[in-house]
Scaffold this motif. Structure first.
Motif, PDB file in Angstrom:
ATOM      1  N   GLY A  43       0.803  -1.222   0.000  1.00  0.00           N
ATOM      2  CA  GLY A  43       0.000   0.000   0.000  1.00  0.00           C
ATOM      3  C   GLY A  43       0.837   1.274   0.000  1.00  0.00           C
ATOM      4  N   LYS A  44       0.421   2.232  -0.823  1.00  0.00           N
ATOM      5  CA  LYS A  44       1.046   3.561  -0.815  1.00  0.00           C
ATOM      6  C   LYS A  44       0.590   4.314   0.420  1.00  0.00           C
ATOM      7  CE  LYS A  44       0.917   8.088  -3.177  1.00  0.00           C
ATOM      8  NZ  LYS A  44       0.534   8.854  -4.385  1.00  0.00           N
ATOM      9  N   GLY A  45       1.539   4.743   1.230  1.00  0.00           N
ATOM     10  CA  GLY A  45       1.198   5.432   2.476  1.00  0.00           C
ATOM     11  C   GLY A  45       1.859   6.797   2.584  1.00  0.00           C
ATOM     12  N   PHE A  71       1.207  12.779   3.838  1.00  0.00           N
ATOM     13  CA  PHE A  71       0.783  14.021   3.201  1.00  0.00           C
ATOM     14  C   PHE A  71       1.610  14.230   1.952  1.00  0.00           C
ATOM     15  CE2 PHE A  71       0.023  18.532   2.423  1.00  0.00           C
ATOM     16  CZ  PHE A  71      -1.356  18.545   2.513  1.00  0.00           C
ATOM     17  N   ASP A  72       0.933  14.591   0.864  1.00  0.00           N
ATOM     18  CA  ASP A  72       1.619  14.782  -0.413  1.00  0.00           C
ATOM     19  C   ASP A  72       1.539  16.242  -0.827  1.00  0.00           C
ATOM     20  OD1 ASP A  72       2.815  14.593  -2.845  1.00  0.00           O
ATOM     21  OD2 ASP A  72       1.197  13.465  -3.826  1.00  0.00           O
ATOM     22  N   THR A  73       2.593  17.008  -0.472  1.00  0.00           N
ATOM     23  CA  THR A  73       2.655  18.401  -0.948  1.00  0.00           C
ATOM     24  C   THR A  73       3.107  18.450  -2.399  1.00  0.00           C
ATOM     25  OG1 THR A  73       4.999  18.643  -0.386  1.00  0.00           O
ATOM     26  CG2 THR A  73       3.401  19.207   1.350  1.00  0.00           C
ATOM     27  N   GLY A  85      -5.165  12.290   2.499  1.00  0.00           N
ATOM     28  CA  GLY A  85      -5.691  10.961   2.166  1.00  0.00           C
ATOM     29  C   GLY A  85      -4.789  10.165   1.237  1.00  0.00           C
ATOM     30  N   ASP A  86      -3.558  10.642   1.032  1.00  0.00           N
ATOM     31  CA  ASP A  86      -2.681   9.970   0.065  1.00  0.00           C
ATOM     32  C   ASP A  86      -2.069   8.690   0.640  1.00  0.00           C
ATOM     33  OD1 ASP A  86      -1.834   9.997  -2.573  1.00  0.00           O
ATOM     34  OD2 ASP A  86       0.026  11.076  -2.144  1.00  0.00           O
ATOM     35  N   MET A  87      -2.549   8.312   1.812  1.00  0.00           N
ATOM     36  CA  MET A  87      -2.139   7.038   2.422  1.00  0.00           C
ATOM     37  C   MET A  87      -3.305   6.047   2.374  1.00  0.00           C
ATOM     38  SD  MET A  87      -3.988   8.384   4.748  1.00  0.00           S
ATOM     39  CE  MET A  87      -4.206   7.017   5.854  1.00  0.00           C
ATOM     40  N   ALA A  97       5.608  12.698  -8.357  1.00  0.00           N
ATOM     41  CA  ALA A  97       5.303  11.311  -8.735  1.00  0.00           C
ATOM     42  C   ALA A  97       6.019  10.420  -7.721  1.00  0.00           C
ATOM     43  CB  ALA A  97       5.731  11.024 -10.162  1.00  0.00           C
ATOM     44  N   GLU A  98       5.635  10.580  -6.444  1.00  0.00           N
ATOM     45  CA  GLU A  98       6.351   9.941  -5.333  1.00  0.00           C
ATOM     46  C   GLU A  98       5.781   8.581  -4.956  1.00  0.00           C
ATOM     47  OE1 GLU A  98       3.871  11.947  -4.943  1.00  0.00           O
ATOM     48  OE2 GLU A  98       2.701  10.814  -3.479  1.00  0.00           O
ATOM     49  N   GLY A  99       4.503   8.367  -5.275  1.00  0.00           N
ATOM     50  CA  GLY A  99       3.876   7.108  -4.859  1.00  0.00           C
ATOM     51  C   GLY A  99       4.600   5.909  -5.442  1.00  0.00           C
ATOM     52  N   ALA A 116      -2.973   2.031  -4.436  1.00  0.00           N
ATOM     53  CA  ALA A 116      -2.371   3.353  -4.343  1.00  0.00           C
ATOM     54  C   ALA A 116      -3.265   4.461  -4.885  1.00  0.00           C
ATOM     55  CB  ALA A 116      -1.049   3.364  -5.120  1.00  0.00           C
ATOM     56  N   THR A 117      -3.261   5.585  -4.197  1.00  0.00           N
ATOM     57  CA  THR A 117      -3.836   6.818  -4.749  1.00  0.00           C
ATOM     58  C   THR A 117      -2.753   7.408  -5.645  1.00  0.00           C
ATOM     59  OG1 THR A 117      -3.044   7.916  -2.737  1.00  0.00           O
ATOM     60  CG2 THR A 117      -5.378   7.312  -2.800  1.00  0.00           C
ATOM     61  N   LEU A 118      -2.544   6.778  -6.805  1.00  0.00           N
ATOM     62  CA  LEU A 118      -1.310   7.040  -7.548  1.00  0.00           C
ATOM     63  C   LEU A 118      -1.352   8.248  -8.479  1.00  0.00           C
ATOM     64  CD1 LEU A 118       1.431   5.597  -7.348  1.00  0.00           C
ATOM     65  CD2 LEU A 118       1.011   4.720  -9.631  1.00  0.00           C
TER      66      LEU A 118
HETATM   67 ZN    ZN Z   1       0.805  11.125  -3.998  1.00  0.00          ZN
END
Ligand code: ZN
Ligand code: BES
Ligand code: MN
Length: 504
Positions: A263-265, A268-270, A286-288, A347-349, A372-374
């Motif tokens: 799972g992508k966790g 926080f995705d700035t 919610g990017d986790m 594009a970190e996920g 993933a919330t990819l």
């Molecule tokens: Zn993300």
């Protein structure tokens, strides 16, 4: 969680604050609604009274229709709520949504009795899940405004033919385990990122499996550095809250098949140095959602005691810009050694997942599913309620899609057009994390193709892009609240059941 009980008595006599009954459109030339399920068997006088009230109030029986009438002369409960199922033959998802609509609409009452047309164990399971999920609220951060919120019902009683029947009891136990897991995932998604940094997310997952036969192993930033997890470390570098990789291993006795979930966790995705615009950036708490779904699925699978080995990996980092953050153009080293040129830190996920996928393969699972919330591109392609399924194995893609249908989750298969891979060729490293040409076309598939690079030949693998359905920015509907939805949890549990049954 709201409690759930069963009752086989006459629905007119069951104690509660509100009795929920079902309606369907009358059909043909007739307007209005007719009663369906247990309410169709009410005694003549109360039934006529209810039908007259529904006609006077314009009940339609269509899906989403909710009409309240006084219970006097009809039921022991002082209020009767009629929910529409839509034109038949209704399926389990229609029941799940109607139960959710009903329970949401009676928030503020304490005890609800649900008398919906349940003909099978799966139908009962759906009603129970819809009711429990519709009773969700997230108010742990409310103080002064809490009193003004209508509290969800605290006790739900389901009217059933035989409350002692073994398949009935089993269906409700399954529904409770799954709804509890979905609610866990929703809570984790809704919790503000300031209150849920990587260490806290991993601790919450460990907490959730406490008392279950699940072994937990957590790699902190030092262990990640020692192990060479350059993706998770690279993404986490800019944050004061260091990254983590958690491994949740469920190993029931006698099980042979093995499912790995990755799972992508991103807590926080700035966007990192490739920072995002501020509009709606708060949703990136919610990017986790993929890691939350992974942990929640492991909880439900272990609670249900499914005879399948399951290993969940939570790839957890906070993507922040700072003087220590990775930059566009930096080359990082994935776990296992492959090098990646980071062309866009947003594009970190895929960068945290590549480490998790390589690590997961060391356990030699039969099937790997990453969640993933990819990509925003997944939302462009499929809208906000449907997740994308990609796979290197046609049968597995079908199996996941089939599981999603039975679980009542919308999903759709997506291809891996091979020409997209060349767009990721790097001039300095083994691969780039985004294309320089060919953007933004096919962004969801490009994400999948990047991940495929880290899957060994012969390893069955599916990739779920849940960027759309994981977070509901719109209003509540059916059993789905605003905010975190717990997307993919039900599909993953269904898939684990199917694997345990030898069907995948
Ligand atoms: Zn993300
Ligand atoms: N977490 C986002 C994807 C996302 C977008 C999730 C909207 C939920 C709702 C992801 O990390 C991201 O930023 N993706 C980029 C990828 C791009 C840089 C190739 C995107 O979608 O713009
Ligand atoms: Mn991003």
């Amino acid at each position: 969680m709201t409690t759930l009980a069963l009752n086989s008595a006459d629905i007119a006599t069951i104690a509660g604050d509100v009795l929920v009954v079902a309606t369907v459109p009358a059909g043909g030339r007739k307007k209005g609604a007719v009663l369906a399920g247990p309410a169709a068997g009410l005694k003549a006088a109360p039934k006529r009274k209810l039908e007259e009230a529904l006609a006077a109030l314009g009940a339609t029986g269509k899906a989403g229709d909710v009409v309240r009438v006084p219970g006097a002369g009809i039921s022991a409960a002082p209020v009767v709520v009629a929910v529409g199922l839509g034109a038949g033959p209704w399926n389990d998802e229609a029941l799940r949504r109607a139960a959710g609509n009903a329970v949401r609409s009676v928030a503020g009452s304490k005890r609800a009795v649900l008398a919906l047309p349940v003909e099978t164990a799966a139908g009962l399971d759906a009603v129970a899940q819809g009711a429990l999920l519709g009773a969700y609220s997230f108010d742990s951060f409310r103080v002064d405004s809490k009193a003004a919120q209508k509290a969800p019902v605290t006790r739900i009683t389901l009217a059933v033919a035989d409350a002692k029947d073994a398949s009935t009891v089993a269906a409700v136990a399954r529904a409770k385990a799954i709804a509890g897991a979905v609610i866990l995932a929703r809570d984790l998604v809704n919790t503000p990122a300031g209150d849920l940094p990587p260490a806290a997310l991993v601790a919450a997952a460990a907490d959730a499996v406490d008392g279950l036969s699940v072994e937990v192993e957590v790699l902190d930033e030092k262990a990640l550095a020692a192990g060479g997890y350059g993706g998770i470390l690279g993404v986490g570098k800019g944050s004061a809250n260091p990254p983590r990789l958690a491994r949740l291993a469920y190993r029931p006795e006698g099980a042979t098949a093995h499912l790995a979930l990755v799972g992508k966790g991103i807590t926080f995705d700035t966007g990192g140095i490739s920072i995002k615009p501020s509009l709606n950036m708060h949703e990136m708490k919610g990017d986790m959602g993929g890691a939350a779904a992974t942990a929640a699925a492991v909880v439900a699978i272990a609670k249900l005691g499914l005879p399948v080995n399951v290993t969940g990996y939570l790839c957890v980092a906070e993507n922040m810009p700072s003087g220590k953050a990775q930059r566009p153009g930096d080359v990082i080293r994935a776990y296992g050694g492959k090098t990646v040129e980071v062309m866009d830190t947003d594009a970190e996920g895929r960068l945290v997942l590549m480490d998790g996928l390589v690590r997961a393969q060391e356990d030699k699972p039969d099937v790997i599913v990453d969640i993933a919330t990819l990509t925003g591109a997944a939302v462009v392609a499929l809208g906000s309620r449907t997740f994308g399924i990609m796979s290197n194995d046609d049968d597995l893609r079908e199996a996941v899609h089939d599981a999603s249908k039975r679980a009542g989750e919308a999903a759709w298969p997506m291809p891996f057009p091979e020409e997209l891979r060349a767009n990721l060729d790097s001039s300095v490293a083994d691969i780039m994390n985004i294309p320089l040409v060919g953007r933004p076309h096919g962004g969801m598939m490009t994400g999948g193709i990047f991940l495929a690079e880290f899957i060994k030949d012969g390893q069955r693998w599916a990739h779920l892009d849940i960027a759309g359905p994981s977070y509901n920015a719109g209003g509540p509907h059916g059993y789905t609240p605003k905010g975190g939805t717990g997307a993919a949890v039900r599909t993953l549990v269904q898939l684990a059941e199917d694997i345990a049954d030898g069907a995948v």
